[in-house]
Design a protein around this motif. Structure first.
Motif, PDB file in Angstrom:
ATOM      1  N   LEU A   1      -0.649  11.715  -7.911  1.00  0.00           N
ATOM      2  CA  LEU A   1       0.781  11.499  -7.709  1.00  0.00           C
ATOM      3  C   LEU A   1       1.053  10.050  -7.310  1.00  0.00           C
ATOM      4  CD1 LEU A   1       3.644  12.646  -7.474  1.00  0.00           C
ATOM      5  CD2 LEU A   1       3.098  13.283  -5.123  1.00  0.00           C
ATOM      6  N   ALA A   2       0.247   9.510  -6.389  1.00  0.00           N
ATOM      7  CA  ALA A   2       0.426   8.123  -5.958  1.00  0.00           C
ATOM      8  C   ALA A   2       0.243   7.161  -7.119  1.00  0.00           C
ATOM      9  CB  ALA A   2      -0.559   7.799  -4.837  1.00  0.00           C
ATOM     10  N   LEU A   3      -0.737   7.428  -7.981  1.00  0.00           N
ATOM     11  CA  LEU A   3      -1.003   6.531  -9.108  1.00  0.00           C
ATOM     12  C   LEU A   3       0.040   6.683 -10.213  1.00  0.00           C
ATOM     13  CD1 LEU A   3      -4.862   6.916  -9.089  1.00  0.00           C
ATOM     14  CD2 LEU A   3      -3.582   4.825  -8.597  1.00  0.00           C
ATOM     15  N   ARG A   4       0.632   7.850 -10.349  1.00  0.00           N
ATOM     16  CA  ARG A   4       1.761   7.995 -11.272  1.00  0.00           C
ATOM     17  C   ARG A   4       2.950   7.184 -10.788  1.00  0.00           C
ATOM     18  NH1 ARG A   4       1.841  14.481 -12.778  1.00  0.00           N
ATOM     19  NH2 ARG A   4       0.041  14.436 -14.189  1.00  0.00           N
TER      20      ARG A   4
ATOM     21  N   ARG B   1       2.897   4.577  -8.847  1.00  0.00           N
ATOM     22  CA  ARG B   1       2.586   3.153  -8.775  1.00  0.00           C
ATOM     23  C   ARG B   1       2.320   2.529 -10.139  1.00  0.00           C
ATOM     24  NH1 ARG B   1       0.798   0.399  -4.219  1.00  0.00           N
ATOM     25  NH2 ARG B   1      -0.359  -1.528  -4.586  1.00  0.00           N
ATOM     26  N   LEU B   2       1.552   3.245 -10.980  1.00  0.00           N
ATOM     27  CA  LEU B   2       1.069   2.656 -12.230  1.00  0.00           C
ATOM     28  C   LEU B   2       1.432   3.463 -13.474  1.00  0.00           C
ATOM     29  CD1 LEU B   2      -2.502   1.710 -10.934  1.00  0.00           C
ATOM     30  CD2 LEU B   2      -0.572   0.151 -11.278  1.00  0.00           C
TER      31      LEU B   2
ATOM     32  N   THR C   1       0.838  -1.197   0.000  1.00  0.00           N
ATOM     33  CA  THR C   1       0.000   0.000   0.000  1.00  0.00           C
ATOM     34  C   THR C   1       0.875   1.249   0.000  1.00  0.00           C
ATOM     35  OG1 THR C   1      -1.793  -1.117   1.150  1.00  0.00           O
ATOM     36  CG2 THR C   1      -1.698   1.278   1.351  1.00  0.00           C
ATOM     37  N   GLU C   2       0.478   2.230  -0.794  1.00  0.00           N
ATOM     38  CA  GLU C   2       1.146   3.531  -0.813  1.00  0.00           C
ATOM     39  C   GLU C   2       0.306   4.521  -0.028  1.00  0.00           C
ATOM     40  OE1 GLU C   2       4.020   3.830  -2.311  1.00  0.00           O
ATOM     41  OE2 GLU C   2       4.027   1.957  -3.462  1.00  0.00           O
ATOM     42  N   LEU C   3       0.926   5.212   0.922  1.00  0.00           N
ATOM     43  CA  LEU C   3       0.255   6.226   1.716  1.00  0.00           C
ATOM     44  C   LEU C   3       1.022   7.531   1.584  1.00  0.00           C
ATOM     45  CD1 LEU C   3      -0.417   4.050   4.876  1.00  0.00           C
ATOM     46  CD2 LEU C   3      -2.165   4.899   3.307  1.00  0.00           C
TER      47      LEU C   3
END
Length: 205
Positions: free
Chosen positions: A55-58, A60-61, A3-5
């Protein structure tokens, strides 16, 4: 994947250009809702929340934009075109928290503030700070489930549910928690400044 937080503290008002940038990055459904909110001071944290999510999805994915958002029966937002991408957002005045995972999750962040004696009693807390720390844990679990926090308050929690909720170290004066999948631990929360968040989003348009 773990998980990214991520968290950010919007500690000043946004400029017109920064507001326009964050509006451009919003999914259409959220953009329409925020445009109906005429008070600029109430837009800042939601705008930063979706910027932090992107930003989190950039990271991660590799996503460049946010897809359309829908809401489940309990009101929990999700990406209907990408149901396997689980995410959750929370914001309070001057603080934002975002989480992305392969499994359902819930996050919550609150500033410490006075609470009523009734709420302290209901949460079994001896102080307002303890009550809010317990509240964010319950709120995170409710958001993971996609239910209201009163549902969690009115039902005894199982050992597995209690074990799935983790306190997070974020900013002084804030309580935060994340409810994660079984056996998951939160790891270190990425703490971003407002300037770093805005610069990174602008550089990667």
């Amino acid at each position: 994947m773990s998980t990214e937080l991520l968290t950010v503290r919007p500690d000043r008002e946004l400029t017109d250009g920064e507001t326009a940038l964050l509006f451009r990055l919003l999914p259409p459904e959220r953009r329409e809702r925020l445009l109906r909110q005429h008070r600029a001071e109430q837009r800042r944290e939601p705008l930063c929340a979706y910027g932090l999510l992107l930003l989190a999805l950039r990271q991660r994915l590799g996503w460049r934009t946010l897809p359309p958002v829908d809401r489940g029966p309990g009101g929990k937002p999700f990406f209907p075109d990408f149901p396997a991408v689980h995410w959750n957002l929370s914001h309070t005045a001057g603080a934002v928290l975002a989480g992305v995972s392969d499994h359902p999750l819930g996050v919550d962040i609150e500033h410490f503030r006075p609470v009523t004696p009734r709420l302290m009693e209901r949460l079994g807390a001896d102080s307002a700070e303890e009550a809010l720390r317990r509240w964010v844990r319950l709120e995170a679990l409710a958001k993971q489930r996609g239910s209201g926090v009163l549902t969690v308050l009115n039902q005894p929690l199982t050992g597995a549910e209690n074990a799935s909720v983790h306190d997070l170290a974020v900013f002084p004066g804030c309580a935060a928690a994340a409810a994660l999948g079984e056996g998951e631990t939160p790891g270190r929360v990425q703490i971003w400044t407002l300037e770093a968040l805005l610069d990174t989003l602008a550089e990667n348009l």
